[in-house]
Design a protein around this motif. Structure first.
Motif, short mmCIF file in Angstrom:
data_model
loop_
_atom_site.label_atom_id
_atom_site.label_comp_id
_atom_site.label_asym_id
_atom_site.label_seq_id
_atom_site.Cartn_x
_atom_site.Cartn_y
_atom_site.Cartn_z
N ALA B 6 52.18 43.97 29.30
CA ALA B 6 53.15 44.95 28.77
C ALA B 6 54.46 44.21 28.50
O ALA B 6 54.67 43.10 29.00
CB ALA B 6 53.38 46.07 29.78
N SER B 64 55.73 51.06 30.80
CA SER B 64 54.70 50.95 29.76
C SER B 64 53.38 50.45 30.35
O SER B 64 52.30 50.87 29.93
CB SER B 64 55.23 50.03 28.67
OG SER B 64 54.20 49.45 27.95
N SER B 65 53.44 49.57 31.34
CA SER B 65 52.23 48.97 31.93
C SER B 65 51.44 49.97 32.78
O SER B 65 50.25 49.79 33.01
CB SER B 65 52.60 47.77 32.79
OG SER B 65 53.17 48.21 34.02
N ASP B 313 48.19 51.24 22.99
CA ASP B 313 48.67 52.05 24.12
C ASP B 313 50.11 51.70 24.52
O ASP B 313 50.76 52.47 25.23
CB ASP B 313 47.80 51.79 25.36
CG ASP B 313 46.36 52.18 25.12
OD1 ASP B 313 46.12 52.92 24.15
OD2 ASP B 313 45.49 51.73 25.89
N ARG B 314 50.56 50.52 24.12
CA ARG B 314 51.86 50.05 24.58
C ARG B 314 52.94 50.10 23.51
O ARG B 314 54.10 49.80 23.79
CB ARG B 314 51.74 48.60 25.05
CG ARG B 314 50.67 48.33 26.06
CD ARG B 314 51.22 48.39 27.46
NE ARG B 314 50.22 47.98 28.42
CZ ARG B 314 49.36 48.80 28.99
NH1 ARG B 314 49.39 50.09 28.70
NH2 ARG B 314 48.46 48.35 29.84
#
Lengths: 137, 342
Positions: B6, B64-65, B313-314
């Protein structure tokens, strides 16, 4: 503020860690050791999310003067600066600076979020105190 | 394989235009803009420094991770403007992102490449299994003396990456460095502003190290410039990275998405890493990214990165939105914010 006191307040200042009463679930910021509602002494840490609303605010254009430079606690802010009472989403209220905006944009009821900033420098040789300020979001 | 899990970036909101700096020193703004390839630069708030910038970037990377702070084993922040000479920035970052006490940290310093040096160490930790995840990145509130040509570019910002072996969004296929003792830019102990060798910062310094490190990397992994979808080079101004890209055979299309310098200036240890963050914000699975940093003194770290299917996704386009979210300030206000005027 002495170094040990700055150190003790790091959880509050960095991460808005206050307290919750395990008995009546009342939330507190800043930290309290005794629940004001039920008198419980076993308070636990509670991390606030850092979102809230402006309850009231003021803009300081003439701060306390220090012509002789006697004050070694130098706030990390310019003049004028804005200070607001903020009601956190979880309930408690706190006082903090509002940064990164034009002062005309600050209004009662506006949403704010926490940012991590320098609060004060204890002279050029002393420690730097970091902590929470807020900005409009 | 170790890689980026991330990323998080932070650019202060304040900007000063080249015109306003030029007016203070009697410079020709149009000529300077043309010569340096930048139009404005980011300026820290009066209450912002390397620690606050690294904290904001690290908080975004961690959020975010979706990792728990407990999974982070080390924090390595590179900068040439750590707030303390003695007292690690990494301890402030670690505490402010909610790590407990079971992690290690030390601050990195290697001019503008301290952040990529931290990432190499993070990748080694992850590969060796010494930590599941490591936070590494670069942040700076770049210093430049009033009137020095550096003043047009020295900016503030940073980017932080979480490096690990699991949940990787960009694999670090290879990383290597080219290092020499070249005194092109320096800051002596207790000096406020850096000194530099003027034109000497070009050929024997920036260009030599970046081209050698990049060629070594491409030879090692068997790639050619056309194999990369994006290339990011250290960005002391808008001109050097464009020229080094051309010398190495990369096109404007490959470098344009990562050229954040044109809008925010040179964020020193944050420079090439903010470029990488901007590229990761838009990269697609399977794409290949080349990153080569440069730090005066001197060295370059080169990375061959391959984007995985998890990238979407990030992606928040955070760099682009922060570049566009700005407040212009005057030259006197800039002097106050950067501590040059009490």
């Amino acid at each position: 503020m002495a170094v040990p006191k700055i150190w003790r307040k790091i959880p509050e200042y960095y991460n808005l860690i206050g307290r919750q009463c395990p008995e009546c679930k009342e939330l507190y910021f800043p930290v309290r050791d005794v629940c004001k509602k039920c008198g419980c002494l076993e308070m636990t840490d509670y991390k606030f999310e850092g979102k809230g609303q402006i309850v009231t605010f003021t803009i300081t254009r003439t701060p306390i003067s220090d012509p002789e430079g006697e004050n070694t606690e130098i706030p990390a802010r310019d003049v004028p600066y804005a200070v607001a009472v903020i009601k956190l989403e979880e309930g408690p209220m706190l006082t903090a600076e509002i940064v990164d905006c034009n002062f005309e944009d600050i209004e009662i009821g506006k949403n704010v979020e926490v940012v991590f900033r320098k609060i004060m420098e204890h002279g050029a040789k002393g420690v730097i105190q970091y902590g929470y300020k807020f900005r409009l979001c | 394989m170790a890689g980026i899990v991330a990323w998080g970036s932070y650019i202060p909101r304040y900007r000063i235009k080249v015109e306003d700096i030029a007016a203070a020193h009697g410079g020709d703004a149009e000529q300077i803009k043309l010569g340096l390839g930048i139009t404005e630069k980011s300026v820290p708030g009066i209450d912002e420094d390397t620690a606050t910038i690294a904290v904001e970037a690290a908080r975004r990377a961690l959020k975010s991770s979706k990792l728990s702070p407990k999974e982070i084993g080390a924090v390595y922040i590179g900068s040439e403007s750590h707030p303390y000479a003695v007292k690690p920035t990494g301890t402030i970052v670690g505490t402010a992102i909610g790590l407990s006490n079971d992690y290690t940290t030390a601050d990195f310093e290697f001019a503008c490449k301290a952040g990529t040096a931290a990432m190499q160490v993070a990748a080694a930790w992850a590969r060796s299994g010494m930590a599941d995840y490591v936070i590494a990145g670069g942040a700076d509130t770049a210093q430049a003396a009033p009137g020095d040509p550096l003043e047009y570019t020295a900016a503030a910002g940073g980017a932080v990456f979480i490096i690990g072996e699991e949940n990787v969004v960009a694999e670090i296929n290879q990383t290597l460095s080219f290092t020499s003792d070249t005194p092109d830019f320096w800051r002596r102990k207790e000096q406020k502003y850096p000194g530099h060798g003027g034109a000497f910062t070009g050929e024997p310094a920036y260009y030599r190290h970046i081209t050698e490190a990049t060629k070594m990397l491409m030879k090692d992994v068997g790639t050619k410039p056309e194999d990369y979808d994006y290339a990011v080079f250290h960005q002391p101004n808008g001109k050097f990275p464009a020229r080094v890209a051309k010398l190495l055979g990369f096109t404007e299309e490959q470098i344009a998405p990562g050229m954040v310098v044109r809008k925010i200036g040179n964020t020193y240890s944050g420079s090439s890493l903010l470029g990488l963050a901007a590229v990761l914000d838009i990269a697609k699975p399977g794409q290949r990214i080349l990153l080569t940093s440069y730090g005066s003194g001197a060295g370059s770290d080169s990375f061959d990165l391959i984007v995985t299917g998890r990238i979407a996704d990030r992606q928040t386009k955070s760099v682009e939105s922060q570049i566009n979210d700005k407040v212009y300030i005057s030259y006197p206000k800039y002097l106050k914010n950067t501590g040059k005027l009490a």
